[in-house]
Scaffold this active site. Structure first.
Site, PDB file in Angstrom:
ATOM      1  N   SER A   1      -6.095  -3.123   9.009  1.00 25.75           N
ATOM      2  CA  SER A   1      -4.660  -3.247   9.293  1.00 25.75           C
ATOM      3  C   SER A   1      -4.406  -3.111  10.802  1.00 25.75           C
ATOM      4  O   SER A   1      -3.757  -3.960  11.417  1.00 25.75           O
ATOM      5  CB  SER A   1      -3.917  -2.155   8.515  1.00 25.75           C
ATOM      6  OG  SER A   1      -2.608  -1.996   8.970  1.00 25.75           O
TER       7      SER A   1
ATOM      8  N   ARG B   1       0.840  -1.212   0.000  1.00 25.03           N
ATOM      9  CA  ARG B   1       0.000   0.000   0.000  1.00 25.03           C
ATOM     10  C   ARG B   1       0.864   1.247   0.000  1.00 25.03           C
ATOM     11  O   ARG B   1       0.549   2.251  -0.641  1.00 25.03           O
ATOM     12  CB  ARG B   1      -0.916  -0.002   1.234  1.00 25.03           C
ATOM     13  CG  ARG B   1      -2.061  -1.004   1.120  1.00 25.03           C
ATOM     14  CD  ARG B   1      -2.738  -1.206   2.467  1.00 25.03           C
ATOM     15  NE  ARG B   1      -3.257  -0.003   3.041  1.00 25.03           N
ATOM     16  CZ  ARG B   1      -3.348   0.214   4.364  1.00 25.03           C
ATOM     17  NH1 ARG B   1      -2.981  -0.701   5.229  1.00 25.03           N
ATOM     18  NH2 ARG B   1      -3.841   1.343   4.807  1.00 25.03           N
TER      19      ARG B   1
END
Ligand code: URA
Length: 441
Positions: free
Chosen positions: A183, A168
């Site tokens: 996350s 990411r």
């Protein structure tokens, strides 16, 4: 199942089911799904979003991709705390001993600094001898005997998140609320506490610059935690200026010690009391947050939190005389005033820039292998609403290298915006999010 079809499905805006999400996470962790396909899926998620059900499934799949810590050998209700990251955020160093001093087990997994934000594990490196690399047995033993332990995250805690996060970071897909929520929560779920108190920061020094986005993120994480049977509460707090006055590892440790002695800045103590009060309520030691605040304040007044901090430093192999004698902590060779060329009221501070200015002094990592200079940083003397007279210092810079000091100071100074008119400061605690919804202050 084929990854190609799942990317196509998300691209067209359809929901992925639990089995499909597990297939993706398992495949990416064991490297049968390559980075390029995962990147394409992340971008599809970025544009199409994820439903609550999908986010929950993603969180669980990432949590289960590595070790799930079993803390059942620790007696009592274990409560963890997590901040989404800020500048000058030394809250854990104060909060953990305050809560532990009330006999509540604090089993804390912490991280190192990330980007412009600091990390608790780096700050603790300021104590000679202290180790945050504890075995699971040591970690549990310390929490059972002294009620607190702080350890760095092991390599096998949510490894899927680690890999996805790295991807990411380089594919412009970090700032998606579902991806951030899953996350953070995957690591919290894998690290085994019964309750979780989240400090979601909003403003110029935070990941979520807009208050609305911070509330959305908080609600998503609270829903995930409660959906998985962990009582989860989030406090949304301001990060439009540094928390407290100090930025930089050793300087933040000193401010934490001062706060434990009852001599710290008000905003820092306030956030510790807010977050701590929910930890105490979740642990069942108080019926209301108000009652919990009274108990927490007593730990400062009767020095039990200060003594708990010393006990914790000792238990993890550190030299606790550093707490009484703060001069032993890492110290910079150059300390000088930072002044502005203008006068007026401080209207705004680009707080992320203050984090980067500290990094330029050596206080954070430029690359993942950089060595941190624990001694460097800033003591910020003027905050939003304060008047700056001619020649008056807005901060003290602590550095060890003349070139770095000059470059850092320039960046620090340019982060301050002044106004000729007085400024009305905004609320510091923006609201609370619980399983019952959002309560804005
Ligand atoms: N912190 C995390 O652990 N994950 C994110 O995605 C953002 C902040």
């Amino acid at each position: 199942m084929r990854m190609y079809d799942l990317i196509e499905k998300k691209k067209l805006g359809h929901d992925l089911n639990e089995e499909e999400i597990h297939y993706i996470i398992d495949g990416f962790t064991n490297e049968t799904i390559p980075d390029y396909q995962m990147s394409a899926l992340l971008m599809a998620i970025y544009f199409q979003g994820m439903s609550d059900k999908e986010t929950l499934a993603l969180t669980m799949a990432m949590a289960k991709s590595g070790d799930m810590l079993d803390l059942s050998d620790i007696k009592g209700i274990k409560v963890d705390k997590h901040s989404t990251g800020g500048v000058g955020d030394k809250t854990s160093l104060i909060l953990a001993p305050m809560v532990a001093a009330l006999g509540i087990p604090v089993a804390k997994m912490s991280g190192r600094g990330l980007g412009h934000t600091g990390g608790t594990i780096d700050k603790l490196d300021s104590f000679k001898g202290l180790s945050t690399k504890l075995t699971k047995e040591q970690f549990i033993e310390n929490v059972n005997t002294i009620k607190m332990a702080i350890a760095g995250q092991t390599a096998n805690l949510a490894p899927a998140d680690k890999k996805i996060y790295a991807l990411r970071d380089v594919t412009a897909t970090v700032d998606n609320i579902s991806l951030i929520a899953s996350s953070i929560m995957s690591k919290k779920i894998a690290s085994g506490s019964d309750g979780i108190v989240l400090d979601v920061k909003t403003g110029s020094g935070a990941f979520m610059k807009e208050e609305e986005d911070a509330f959305k993120l908080a609600l998503e994480m609270v829903n995930i935690g409660n959906g998985l049977g962990r009582e989860t509460i989030a406090v949304v707090s301001d990060m439009n200026q540094p928390l407290g006055k100090s930025i930089g590892n050793s300087l933040e440790v000193i401010e934490a010690i001062q706060t434990l002695k009852g001599e710290g800045p008000k905003d820092l103590l306030d956030i510790c009391l807010q977050l701590g009060s929910y930890m105490v309520v979740i642990a069942g030691k108080a019926k209301t947050p108000e009652e919990a605040v009274i108990l927490l304040l007593e730990t400062i007044e009767n020095k039990s939190a200060y003594n708990k901090f010393k006990q914790f430093i000792e238990a993890q192999g550190g030299d606790s005389s550093y707490v009484d004698e703060i001069d032993k902590l890492p110290k910079a060779s150059i300390v000088e005033k930072v002044t502005l060329s203008e006068t007026g009221y401080i209207k705004a501070i680009d707080t992320e820039e203050l984090g980067f200015a500290t990094m330029m002094l050596g206080g954070g990592r430029e690359t993942k292998d950089s060595q941190i200079d624990l001694a460097v940083g800033y003591i910020v003397e003027k905050k939003i609403g304060d008047y700056v007279a001619e020649g008056e210092a807005i901060a003290l810079i602590h550095g060890n290298d003349r070139d770095k000091i000059e470059a850092s100071k320039k960046r620090f100074i340019s982060a301050f915006k002044l106004s000729p008119e007085p400024i009305i400061s905004t609320k510091f605690i923006k609201g609370i999010v619980t399983k019952n919804g959002i309560n804005r202050f």
